[in-house]
Structures are given as C-alpha cells and as structure tokens.
Scaffold this motif. Structure first.
Motif, short mmCIF file in Angstrom:
data_model
loop_
_atom_site.label_atom_id
_atom_site.label_comp_id
_atom_site.label_asym_id
_atom_site.label_seq_id
_atom_site.Cartn_x
_atom_site.Cartn_y
_atom_site.Cartn_z
N GLU A 134 0.82 -1.22 0.00
CA GLU A 134 0.00 0.00 0.00
C GLU A 134 0.85 1.27 0.00
N GLU A 135 1.97 1.24 0.69
CA GLU A 135 2.78 2.45 0.82
C GLU A 135 3.45 2.85 -0.50
N ILE A 136 3.45 1.96 -1.47
CA ILE A 136 4.04 2.28 -2.78
C ILE A 136 3.00 2.13 -3.88
N ALA A 137 1.75 2.49 -3.54
CA ALA A 137 0.65 2.63 -4.50
C ALA A 137 0.02 1.32 -4.94
N THR A 138 0.34 0.21 -4.26
CA THR A 138 -0.44 -1.03 -4.40
C THR A 138 -0.46 -1.54 -5.85
N ALA A 139 0.64 -1.43 -6.56
CA ALA A 139 0.65 -1.88 -7.95
C ALA A 139 0.35 -3.37 -8.07
N HIS A 140 0.85 -4.18 -7.14
CA HIS A 140 0.63 -5.63 -7.20
C HIS A 140 -0.62 -6.04 -6.43
N GLY A 141 -0.94 -5.33 -5.38
CA GLY A 141 -2.09 -5.70 -4.57
C GLY A 141 -3.42 -5.22 -5.12
N ARG A 142 -3.40 -4.22 -5.99
CA ARG A 142 -4.66 -3.64 -6.46
C ARG A 142 -5.61 -4.66 -7.10
N PRO A 143 -5.18 -5.49 -8.05
CA PRO A 143 -6.15 -6.43 -8.62
C PRO A 143 -6.71 -7.41 -7.60
N ILE A 144 -5.91 -7.75 -6.59
CA ILE A 144 -6.40 -8.64 -5.54
C ILE A 144 -7.47 -7.94 -4.71
N ILE A 145 -7.23 -6.68 -4.37
CA ILE A 145 -8.21 -5.90 -3.60
C ILE A 145 -9.49 -5.72 -4.41
N GLU A 146 -9.35 -5.40 -5.68
CA GLU A 146 -10.54 -5.17 -6.51
C GLU A 146 -11.36 -6.44 -6.67
N ALA A 147 -10.69 -7.58 -6.81
CA ALA A 147 -11.42 -8.85 -6.91
C ALA A 147 -12.15 -9.14 -5.60
N GLU A 148 -11.50 -8.87 -4.48
CA GLU A 148 -12.14 -9.09 -3.17
C GLU A 148 -13.32 -8.14 -2.99
N ALA A 149 -13.16 -6.91 -3.44
CA ALA A 149 -14.24 -5.93 -3.29
C ALA A 149 -15.49 -6.36 -4.04
#
Length: 389
Positions: free
Chosen positions: A149-164
């Motif tokens: 998250e502290e570096i703009a979530t480039a890798h985590g974003r698709p995981i978060i969006e899928a969970e959302a």
C-alpha cells in the motif's frame, strides 16, 4: 445492547493485553514495502495466530513484493462478504526496528508502523477471532492483509478489486485520525516518473553544443509546481519529491529524471490534471531536448456516496452506543480504500486504533483506543443485516 452484543464487547475487554502483545510482535519485524521477506514474516505471524484459532488463511503469491494473505470465517453463509482490510508494509527500511523497537510511555506505544498500520492488522485479526469463537457474524467475513500500500499497491490492487467485488461493506483499518474521527473521503493520487534527454558536451570548451536536460527539467518543475495555483479550486496538490541528473560537474547534462506526486479530490478531476502534468513533461523549451513521462503507481479517491454515508451512520451509531464520540472527515492522503470504493462498495476508512505522526520517527499509538475501536467495528458488523437463503 443485546446479550450477544454484550458478550462480543466483553470479549474484547478481556483481550486488550493480548492485542498489544501481538502489535508489539508485528512492530518488531522490519517490513518495508520492498522487503518481501519482512512483509511475508508479518503475514506468517498473523496467519499462524489466526489458524491457531481455527480460521483458514489463503496465501496469494506475489513474486516481486510480499504475498497477500486472505482469512475467512463463515464462508458458507449466504450473501456477499463483510471485508476487513489492512496493509502489512511500512515506509521504513530494514534496520529501523533495531534503532527504535516497540516501546510504551505515558499511554502511548511507539515503533515503526505501530499505528500505520500494525495495530489495525491486529484489530482485524481479533475481530475475526471474536466472531469465530462467539458466532453471530451476519454473513461471510474476510480479512485481506496486503503488502504494498505504501508504494501505491501496484501488485495488490487487482487482488483488492477482486475481493471488493465479493463484498457488501468494507472497513479499512488505517489509523484513526488524531481527532478520533474516521475517514469517509480521501483524495486520489498518481505517481509519475519524468525523464528529459538532452545532449552532453564539455561545459567549458563546447558548452554551446550541449543541450542541458537539467535546465529543461528545472523549467518543467517550475511549471508543475505552478499547477498548485493554476488549479487551486480543485483541492489538488502536486509535488516533485525526487530529482537527479547529469554525468559530471563539468559536462552539460544529457539526462535528468524526477518523480512527481499528484493528488486530486474527485474522479472527475483525474484525467485533465494528469493530461496537464503530461503536457508539461512533453513540451520542451530548450531545442534539442526531449521529455518522457510514465505513471508508476496510482491511488483512487474515496468519494461520497449515499451507500457509503449509510455505512458510516451505521458505524457511528454503534460507536455511540459504546460511548465513543466521533465523526467522519475528508483527508488529503490516499489509501487502498479508494480501490474498494471505486468498485461501488460502501467503504469507511481509518477505523483502526487512534494514532499520529505516521511515517515519522515519533509515530505513536494511543493504547487506550485499541479495545474500543475494535469493539466499535465488531458491534457495527454484528448489526449489519443478515442475508437469508
């Protein structure tokens, strides 16, 4: 309160010491965003703690950064899930813990990431454990522990969006504001890398043959900062935080580079502000120079919606029943909550324990808020409507 609600809130009152102890364990692990080993160690501690209490955890591998960890209870219940979120990375590099490990003084806890957001991770883990032990979850519940998250979530974003897309409500455990408030609105942000290419030359004998990339990027930097006045009515902000360039002191610089942080308020503001930044990057005033720019990371805003307002009112009422007075506020910073809000999921942020001075050497956590903030989220969750098959 109902008997079940009383049992839930009492459970947390008895766990305050354990919550602080787990926070201490997590704080004393270096877990800067680029430190995959450390971020994954934080994940292992949380997963081991949850699995010891019968809560299944799934590891979602990410090669370049820390893996994501997803914990679930009541998975077979009907309806969309209630999502608790938090990030395991901090802004601090390896060795920071050795310099200033977890400590307490005068009702506050200190250490790298203590409020942003290792105490929030602990809160989420304990909320899952409470519902797993006591029952009463009004549907499936998940906690997602991400890593960048502290570096703009480039890798985590698709995981978060899928969970959302599987969720009906999101509680993001960023630290509560120093006022005690939670966050109901955030700005979006875009991180750019801009480069200028010029032509090297001897700075004495053939200065006139060179084309200074440093001079060109300096002109651009002035124009980027001028956007703060140009778009003052937009509640935007732009900053150039890193600059480098040149090959030697006695050469005309053939290359220069800078990194830019743009913040904006609403989704409608994003495209034309980005276009203005990119136009400056590509429009050169020194003949023979060339500018390039690329987006390297992006956060989305949390914009007000009727559904988000309703979730906040629901949470505020639960907090009030516990004697907690708070309000929602708009904040200038960004967080992963923008990715869930952009999926249309009601989202509130900064519902973690209260703290302050995040990202600095004097970051602190108000210990007295650890239990009440967990109780408030748990009570709000327990009062969400149940979905019948």
């Amino acid at each position: 309160m109902t008997e079940q609600e009383q049992r839930l809130t009492t459970w947390f009152e008895e766990k305050g010491g354990e919550m602080l102890a787990l926070t201490e364990t997590l704080v004393n692990i270096d877990s800067g965003s680029y430190d995959k080993e450390g971020v994954d160690e934080v994940g292992r501690v949380l997963a081991d703690w949850l699995e010891a209490r019968g809560i299944a955890c799934e590891w979602i591998p990410i090669a370049e950064r820390g893996d994501a960890v997803r914990a679930v209870i009541n998975a077979d219940a009907p309806g969309k899930e209630i999502l608790l979120m938090g990030h395991r990375d901090t802004v601090f590099g390896r060795g920071e813990v050795a310099q200033r490990p977890f400590s307490t003084a005068n009702g506050r806890a200190y250490g790298p990431g203590v409020c942003d957001m290792k105490a929030g991770l602990v809160q989420n883990a304990f909320i899952l454990a409470a519902f797993e032990e006591l029952g009463g979850a009004p549907g499936p519940m998940a906690a997602l522990f991400t890593s960048d998250e502290e570096i703009a979530t480039a890798h985590g974003r698709p995981i978060i969006e899928a969970e959302a897309r599987r969720a009906r409500a999101v509680f993001n455990a960023e630290p509560g504001r120093m006022s005690g408030n939670v966050v109901t609105g955030r700005r979006g942000g875009v991180f750019f890398v801009a480069e200028v290419f010029g032509k090297a030359a001897h700075s004495g004998n053939s200065f006139h043959l060179g084309r200074s990339a440093i001079a060109e990027i300096a002109d651009k930097i002035g124009r980027w900062f001028a956007m703060n006045e140009r778009f003052a009515d937009r509640n935007m902000q732009i900053n150039v935080g890193l600059v480098s360039g040149g090959q030697s002191v006695n050469s005309v610089a053939p290359h220069a580079r800078c990194e830019i942080d743009l913040r904006y308020k609403t989704p409608a503001d994003r495209d034309d502000l980005v276009a203005a930044v990119e136009e400056i990057a590509r429009t050169c005033v020194i003949d023979g120079t060339r500018g390039e720019i690329a987006i390297r990371g992006e956060y989305l805003p949390v914009a007000p919606t009727p559904e988000g307002d309703a979730l906040f009112a629901h949470y505020k009422a639960a907090a009030s029943d516990l004697g907690i007075t708070l309000d929602g506020e708009f904040t200038l910073s960004c967080a992963d909550s923008g990715f869930t809000a952009a999926q249309g999921v009601p989202t509130i942020c900064a519902i973690g324990p209260v703290g302050g001075h995040a990202h600095g050497p004097d970051e602190y956590l108000e210990i007295a808020t650890v239990v009440p903030r967990a109780q408030a989220v748990a009570l709000a969750v327990s009062r969400l409507p149940r979905v019948t098959p």
